[in-house]
Design an enzyme around this catalytic site. Structure first.
Site, PDB file in Angstrom:
ATOM      1  N   GLU A  11       0.802  -1.222   0.000  1.00 56.88           N
ATOM      2  CA  GLU A  11       0.000   0.000   0.000  1.00 56.88           C
ATOM      3  C   GLU A  11       0.838   1.277   0.000  1.00 56.88           C
ATOM      4  O   GLU A  11       0.308   2.359  -0.247  1.00 56.88           O
ATOM      5  CB  GLU A  11      -0.953  -0.011   1.204  1.00 56.88           C
ATOM      6  N   ASP A 196     -11.765  -6.110  -1.999  1.00 62.28           N
ATOM      7  CA  ASP A 196     -12.634  -7.280  -1.851  1.00 62.28           C
ATOM      8  C   ASP A 196     -14.022  -6.807  -1.454  1.00 62.28           C
ATOM      9  O   ASP A 196     -14.230  -5.625  -1.183  1.00 62.28           O
ATOM     10  CB  ASP A 196     -12.070  -8.252  -0.804  1.00 62.28           C
TER      11      ASP A 196
END
Length: 228
Positions: A11, A196
């Protein structure tokens, strides 16, 4: 100085690799990377996963580097069924989904003596919204909720949606970062991307699409920095 916080290596690596005049220091086992991004001074840190790691890293960042603003980047699980993997998430409010002091008269998700929700900086929300329009990305502004659990089952998802019907996404650090910023009076915004759908297939989806989410959120943060 602009502070950028992400929980995982995936990230923060994209943004870190774009820094010029890169310098690295470590404080209390937390690594901070300073440099120039889009002609702006920035400091990037990989906080580690979870609320305590996020709060520690944010506190260290604020005390050491005195940032003018903090941006939380990374991935999140979608709770809003209109969202898809890669869509950009912009916080207006953030709350804990695993805090319960209702026995003392507080709202579910509220930490005693703290606000019901931590509000992102309105000017930053407007800036990010402009950026995603320019990039022609699919994005949503709304409530993000945080807790110390990866939401990977339908049952977990339903419990959170019942408690927070308006929540668009769930993750594990943003509200701790926001609370720390609130206490230090530092403006913040959360800019994440969907990895997700926070359901029974979340673990598989997260592993498969984390990189896509990281690219999407990092591109948005980079563009935001250029506008600040």
């Amino acid at each position: 100085m602009i502070g950028i916080i992400g929980a995982m290596e995936e990230e923060v690596t994209i943004l870190k690799n774009k820094l010029t005049q890169l310098s690295e220091i470590s404080v209390a086992h937390v690594k901070f990377y300073t440099g120039i991004l889009k002609d702006r001074e920035v400091v990037i840190t990989q906080s580690g996963i979870g609320k305590v790691n996020a709060a520690i890293s944010t506190t260290l960042l604020i005390n050491k580097f005195k940032p003018d603003i903090i941006i939380n980047t990374g991935s999140a699980g979608a709770l809003d069924e209109s969202l898809n993997v890669g869509d950009v998430l912009i916080s207006d409010d953030v709350k804990y989904h695993d805090a319960d002091a209702t026995a003392f008269g507080y709202e579910y998700g509220q930490i005693p003596q703290m606000p019901v929700a931590f509000q992102s900086s309105k000017p930053l929300i407007e800036k990010v919204s402009q950026v995603v329009q320019q990039q022609q990305l699919t994005a949503k502004v709304g409530l993000i909720v945080s807790g110390d659990s990866f939401i990977g089952s339908v049952e977990q998802r339903q419990k959170i949606k019942k408690a927070f019907p308006n929540a668009m996404a769930v993750e594990m650090e943003a509200t701790a970062i926001a609370q720390t910023c609130y206490q230090f009076n530092v403006p913040f915004v959360v800019v994440r991307a969907v990895s997700d759908l926070a359901n029974g297939e979340a673990e598989i989806s997260f592993e498969a699409f984390l990189e896509k989410a990281a690219v999407s959120s990092s591109q948005t943060v980079e563009a935001l920095v250029s506008q600040l």
